[in-house]
Design a protein around this motif. Structure first.
Motif, short mmCIF file in Angstrom:
data_model
loop_
_atom_site.label_atom_id
_atom_site.label_comp_id
_atom_site.label_asym_id
_atom_site.label_seq_id
_atom_site.Cartn_x
_atom_site.Cartn_y
_atom_site.Cartn_z
N VAL A 1 9.38 -10.01 -8.92
CA VAL A 1 9.82 -8.81 -8.24
C VAL A 1 8.59 -8.08 -7.57
O VAL A 1 8.32 -7.58 -6.51
CB VAL A 1 10.70 -7.83 -8.97
CG1 VAL A 1 10.96 -6.44 -8.05
CG2 VAL A 1 12.06 -8.68 -9.15
N SER A 2 7.81 -7.81 -8.72
CA SER A 2 6.31 -7.08 -8.40
C SER A 2 5.46 -7.96 -7.32
O SER A 2 4.66 -7.76 -6.42
CB SER A 2 5.53 -7.18 -9.69
OG SER A 2 5.09 -8.15 -10.28
N LEU B 1 6.90 -9.87 -4.97
CA LEU B 1 7.67 -9.63 -3.77
C LEU B 1 6.75 -8.60 -2.93
O LEU B 1 6.71 -8.68 -1.65
CB LEU B 1 9.05 -9.61 -3.84
CG LEU B 1 9.78 -10.64 -4.14
CD1 LEU B 1 11.22 -10.24 -4.26
CD2 LEU B 1 9.72 -11.90 -2.78
N GLY B 2 6.35 -7.59 -3.73
CA GLY B 2 5.97 -6.22 -3.04
C GLY B 2 4.58 -6.62 -2.54
O GLY B 2 4.27 -5.84 -1.68
N GLY C 1 6.97 -7.13 2.65
CA GLY C 1 7.16 -7.22 1.18
C GLY C 1 7.67 -5.96 0.42
O GLY C 1 8.77 -6.35 -0.20
N PRO C 2 7.38 -4.88 0.56
CA PRO C 2 8.06 -3.72 0.05
C PRO C 2 9.64 -3.60 0.48
O PRO C 2 10.30 -3.29 -0.35
CB PRO C 2 7.13 -2.32 0.37
CG PRO C 2 5.68 -3.07 0.93
CD PRO C 2 6.14 -4.36 1.25
N GLN D 1 11.15 -6.13 -1.50
CA GLN D 1 11.12 -5.88 -3.03
C GLN D 1 12.22 -4.81 -3.03
O GLN D 1 12.86 -4.94 -4.23
CB GLN D 1 9.82 -5.28 -3.33
CG GLN D 1 9.68 -5.12 -4.87
CD GLN D 1 8.48 -4.38 -5.19
OE1 GLN D 1 7.97 -3.49 -4.39
NE2 GLN D 1 7.74 -4.91 -6.17
N LYS D 2 12.58 -3.79 -2.34
CA LYS D 2 13.50 -2.79 -2.75
C LYS D 2 14.78 -3.18 -3.08
O LYS D 2 15.54 -2.84 -4.13
CB LYS D 2 13.60 -1.81 -1.62
CG LYS D 2 14.34 -0.60 -1.79
CD LYS D 2 14.31 0.38 -0.50
CE LYS D 2 15.05 1.81 -1.06
NZ LYS D 2 15.07 2.65 0.36
N GLN E 1 15.00 -4.85 -6.68
CA GLN E 1 15.08 -3.59 -7.51
C GLN E 1 16.24 -2.83 -7.60
O GLN E 1 16.59 -2.72 -8.64
CB GLN E 1 13.67 -2.61 -7.16
CG GLN E 1 12.35 -3.20 -7.38
CD GLN E 1 11.28 -2.35 -6.90
OE1 GLN E 1 11.64 -1.46 -6.10
NE2 GLN E 1 10.07 -2.54 -7.52
#
Length: 416
Positions: A331-332, A334-335, A341-342, A345-346, A349
Motif C-alpha cells: 500500500v505504501s 502505491l503512494g 499514486g496517492p 492509495q487512498k 487504505q
C-alpha cells in the motif's frame, strides 16, 4: 511334363509383370481414393465443428436455449436409467438418509453431535463442490480459487495478524470473522494460519481431483470398447499422437512432454503434473485413460498432488502475500507511483481500515463502516464470472445436442 521353349517363358514373365503392374496401379488408385475420402471426412468434421462453435447465446439465442433444454432432458434421462440399473445402491442410500433424518428430528443428547456433523459435512461439501466446478470443464472452468478460496485465506490471514489469534468465535465464523475476546497470542506464525484453513483448502483440492476424472473415464472407455469417443479433446489427443514425430510448435511439444512423462514415469509422473499449476493436466487424465493406467494409480497420485502438495503451495503463496507487513508495504508503494499514486492509495487504505473495524465489531455496538468501491467492484467481478460460467454451460449443452444431430446424420448416411 511338357517343357516350355524360351519364347513362352519370356511371354509368361511379361504377362506376370504386366499383371503385377496393373494390381499396383489399382492398389495405388484405391489408396488415393481412400486418402481423398479421409480428407473429405476431415473437412466435413471441421465444418461441423465450426458450425457447432457458432451455436452460442449471443448469436443464436432461441436455438441455443432450445438445444440446451433438449440436451438437459436427454442427460437427465440417461442418469435416471443409470440410477435404475444401480437401484440396490440407491435404495441403501435412501434408507441411510431416512435413518439420519429420523435421528436429526428426534430430540436428545445426540443433537449436538448431529449438528456438529451437519456443519462439518456442509462446509466440506461446499468446498468440494467449488473444487469440482473449478476443474470439471462444462465449456469453461469457474476459477473458484481466485473467487472464493483465495479471498477466504486472505481474510483469515489479515484477521489473524490484526486479532493476534485464530480462535474466531463460532458463530459467526466462517460466515463472518470477528476478533475473539481472549488476549492476543504471543505471535502468529505461518503454521498457525495454515492449520486454520487446512480443512477447506484440502477439500477444495480434493474437489479439483474429482473434477479430473471425466477425461480419464472417457478415454479409458473408448480404448476398451474400441469405439470412437464423443469428445473433441480426445480426438485432438489422437491426432497429436499421430504427429508426434513432426511436432514443431511449443504447445504441441509441451503436451507431448506431459504425455511422455505420465506414460513413462507412471505414479510419480502423474504426481509431478498434479502438484503444480498445470493447465495441461486434462491431457494427463486422457493419457492415463488411453494407456489403461489403473484407476487408483491415477486418482491416488492426483489426489495427493492436488489436495496436499499443490494446495499447500497455493496456501503459502496467499498467506505470505497477505501478511501484515507485506500488505502495508504494498500500500505504501502505491503512494509512491508518480501522478495518480496517492489517489490510488487512498481507497486501499480505506478498505483495510473498514476491514479492521469489522473484525473488532460486536453485536449491539452499532453498524460498522460501509464498504468502499473496491468491495463493490470485487462483488460485481464475481457476479460477472459466475454469469459467464452459467452461459458457457448453456452453450456447451446446446453444442452437445448439435453434435448428437450431426452424428445421427453420419449414421443414416452409412446405413444407406
Amino acid at each position: 511334363m511338357r517343357s516350355l521353349n524360351p519364347y513362352q517363358v519370356i511371354e509368361m514373365a511379361e504377362n506376370g509383370v504386366e499383371s503385377e503392374g496393373t494390381q499396383k496401379r489399382a492398389g495405388a488408385k484405391e489408396k488415393q481414393n481412400g486418402n481423398f475420402a479421409d480428407s473429405s471426412l476431415r473437412e466435413r468434421k471441421q465444418q461441423d465443428r465450426e458450425e457447432r462453435l457458432a451455436l452460442v447465446l449471443w448469436k443464436r439465442p432461441l436455438q441455443t436455449l432450445q438445444y440446451s433444454f433438449l440436451e438437459t432432458l436427454i442427460t437427465l434421462k440417461e442418469w435416471t436409467l443409470k440410477l435404475w440399473k444401480r437401484r440396490g445402491t440407491v435404495f441403501l442410500l435412501l434408507v441411510l438418509l431416512s435413518l439420519f433424518s429420523m435421528a436429526y428430528s428426534v430430540e436428545g443428547a445426540h443433537q449436538k453431535y448431529i449438528q456438529y456433523m451437519e456443519k462439518k459435512f456442509l462446509w466440506c461439501a461446499y468446498w468440494v463442490g467449488l473444487g469440482i466446478l473449478s476443474s470439471v470443464g462444462l465449456g469453461t472452468g469457474l476459477h473458484t480459487f481466485l473467487l472464493y478460496l483465495g479471498p477466504h485465506i486472505a481474510s483469515v490471514t489479515l484477521a489473524a495478524y490484526e486479532c493476534g489469534s485464530v480462535n474466531f468465535p463460532e458463530p459467526p465464523y466462517p460466515d463472518q470473522i470477528v476478533c475473539p475476546n481472549e488476549a492476543a497470542q504471543a505471535g502468529i506464525t505461518l503454521w498457525t494460519i495454515i492449520s486454520k484453513v487446512r480443512l477447506e483448502a484440502c477439500m477444495w483440492g480434493a474437489g479439483t481431483a474429482i473434477g479430473e476424472l471425466p477425461p480419464y473415464f472417457m478415454a479409458r472407455a473408448a480404448r476398451l470398447s474400441g469405439a470412437e469417443p464423443d469428445d473433441e479433446d480426445y480426438e485432438e489427443f489422437e491426432e497429436m499422437l499421430g504427429q508426434a514425430e513432426t511436432a514443431q510448435d511449443f504447445a504441441t511439444r509441451a503436451k507431448l512432454a506431459v504425455q511422455n512423462m505420465v506414460q513413462r514415469v507412471g505414479f510419480f509422473g502423474i504426481l509431478a503434473c498434479a502438484s503444480i499449476p498445470n493447465p495441461l493436466f486434462d491431457l494427463a487424465g486422457i493419457t492415463c485413460g488411453h494407456f489403461l493406467v489403473p484407476f487408483w494409480t491415477f486418482f491416488g497420485a492426483t489426489l495427493i498432488g492436488k489436495a496436499i502438495i499443490k494446495m499447500h503451495i497455493q496456501k503459502l503463496f496467499v498467506i505470505i502475500t497477505f501478511s501484515k507487513h507485506i500488505v502495508e508495504q504494498m500500500v505504501s508503494l502505491l503512494g509512491a507511483v508518480p501522478g495518480f499514486g496517492p489517489s490510488l492509495q487512498k481507497p486501499f487504505q480505506q478498505y483495510l481500515e473498514a476491514q479492521r473495524l469489522k473484525l473488532h465489531h460486536r453485536a449491539g455496538e452499532g453498524t460498522p463502516a460501509g464498504e468502499n468501491w473496491l468491495s463493490w467492484v470485487f462483488e460485481k467481478v464475481v457476479l460477472i464470472m459466475v454469469c459467464y460460467f452459467i452461459i458457457s454451460i448453456i452453450n456447451s449443452m446446446a453444442q452437445s445436442y448439435a453434435k448428437r444431430i450431426q452424428q445421427k446424420k453420419y449414421c443414416e448416411e452409412k446405413t444407406k
